[in-house]
Design a protein around this motif. Structure first.
Motif, PDB file in Angstrom:
ATOM      1  N   GLU A  51       0.835  -1.203   0.000  1.00 45.61           N
ATOM      2  CA  GLU A  51       0.000   0.000   0.000  1.00 45.61           C
ATOM      3  C   GLU A  51       0.872   1.257   0.000  1.00 45.61           C
ATOM      4  OE1 GLU A  51      -3.221   0.089  -0.371  1.00 45.61           O
ATOM      5  OE2 GLU A  51      -3.622  -2.041  -0.133  1.00 45.61           O
ATOM      6  N   GLN A  52       0.287   2.354  -0.419  1.00 45.21           N
ATOM      7  CA  GLN A  52       0.991   3.637  -0.458  1.00 45.21           C
ATOM      8  C   GLN A  52       1.129   4.208   0.949  1.00 45.21           C
ATOM      9  OE1 GLN A  52       2.299   5.106  -3.312  1.00 45.21           O
ATOM     10  NE2 GLN A  52       1.762   3.106  -4.164  1.00 45.21           N
ATOM     11  N   ASP A  53       2.268   4.853   1.208  1.00 48.81           N
ATOM     12  CA  ASP A  53       2.520   5.446   2.517  1.00 48.81           C
ATOM     13  C   ASP A  53       1.446   6.445   2.915  1.00 48.81           C
ATOM     14  OD1 ASP A  53       4.841   3.981   2.615  1.00 48.81           O
ATOM     15  OD2 ASP A  53       6.173   5.678   2.260  1.00 48.81           O
ATOM     16  N   VAL A  54       1.037   7.299   1.987  1.00 48.42           N
ATOM     17  CA  VAL A  54       0.038   8.322   2.329  1.00 48.42           C
ATOM     18  C   VAL A  54      -1.278   7.684   2.757  1.00 48.42           C
ATOM     19  CG1 VAL A  54       1.058  10.153   0.918  1.00 48.42           C
ATOM     20  CG2 VAL A  54      -0.649   8.641  -0.086  1.00 48.42           C
ATOM     21  N   TRP A  59      -4.952   6.243   7.245  1.00 50.14           N
ATOM     22  CA  TRP A  59      -5.736   5.261   7.994  1.00 50.14           C
ATOM     23  C   TRP A  59      -5.334   5.294   9.470  1.00 50.14           C
ATOM     24  CZ3 TRP A  59      -4.026   1.017   4.077  1.00 50.14           C
ATOM     25  CH2 TRP A  59      -4.639   1.242   2.844  1.00 50.14           C
ATOM     26  N   ALA A  60      -4.020   5.409   9.721  1.00 46.81           N
ATOM     27  CA  ALA A  60      -3.525   5.370  11.100  1.00 46.81           C
ATOM     28  C   ALA A  60      -3.970   6.582  11.906  1.00 46.81           C
ATOM     29  CB  ALA A  60      -2.000   5.275  11.100  1.00 46.81           C
ATOM     30  N   ILE A  61      -3.985   7.757  11.285  1.00 45.30           N
ATOM     31  CA  ILE A  61      -4.350   8.963  12.039  1.00 45.30           C
ATOM     32  C   ILE A  61      -5.837   9.276  11.950  1.00 45.30           C
ATOM     33  CG2 ILE A  61      -2.025   9.923  11.881  1.00 45.30           C
ATOM     34  CD1 ILE A  61      -3.061  11.852   9.732  1.00 45.30           C
ATOM     35  N   GLY A  62      -6.572   8.490  11.189  1.00 51.23           N
ATOM     36  CA  GLY A  62      -8.020   8.616  11.151  1.00 51.23           C
ATOM     37  C   GLY A  62      -8.578   9.640  10.177  1.00 51.23           C
ATOM     38  N   THR A  63      -7.762  10.094   9.224  1.00 52.33           N
ATOM     39  CA  THR A  63      -8.280  11.038   8.230  1.00 52.33           C
ATOM     40  C   THR A  63      -8.885  10.330   7.023  1.00 52.33           C
ATOM     41  OG1 THR A  63      -6.097  11.283   7.223  1.00 52.33           O
ATOM     42  CG2 THR A  63      -6.701  12.876   8.922  1.00 52.33           C
ATOM     43  N   ALA A  64      -8.730   9.017   6.969  1.00 56.74           N
ATOM     44  CA  ALA A  64      -9.353   8.207   5.917  1.00 56.74           C
ATOM     45  C   ALA A  64      -9.744   6.864   6.530  1.00 56.74           C
ATOM     46  CB  ALA A  64      -8.402   7.990   4.747  1.00 56.74           C
TER      47      ALA A  64
END
Length: 74
Positions: A51-54, A59-64
């Motif tokens: 998967e792409q880093d962005v 996903w980790a910080i909850g913006t997607a």
């Protein structure tokens, strides 16, 4: 491939993502949990590394919201 070599390869890939933020996030996750992984969990992580880093950071910080295939325990 023997498990030790596979783990070393995964550790390298986790810590050499291309951005420092992703290196810390993904590499740190690997360092914390990777040593105890089964073959199935290593396969999951190998696929995750594609998967792409962005996307991973979002996903980790909850913006997607992560795709359903990644929405689970690990």
């Amino acid at each position: 491939m023997d498990p030790d070599t596979r783990l070393k390869r995964l550790r390298f890939r986790a810590w050499h993502r291309g951005t420092k933020e992703a290196d810390i996030l993904i590499g740190g996750f690997f360092d914390r949990y990777g040593a105890a992984w089964s073959d199935e969990e290593m396969a999951w992580f190998e696929a995750f590394l594609e998967e792409q880093d962005v996307d991973i950071i979002a996903w980790a910080i909850g913006t997607a919201v992560p795709p359903e295939r990644w929405d689970g325990e690990m």
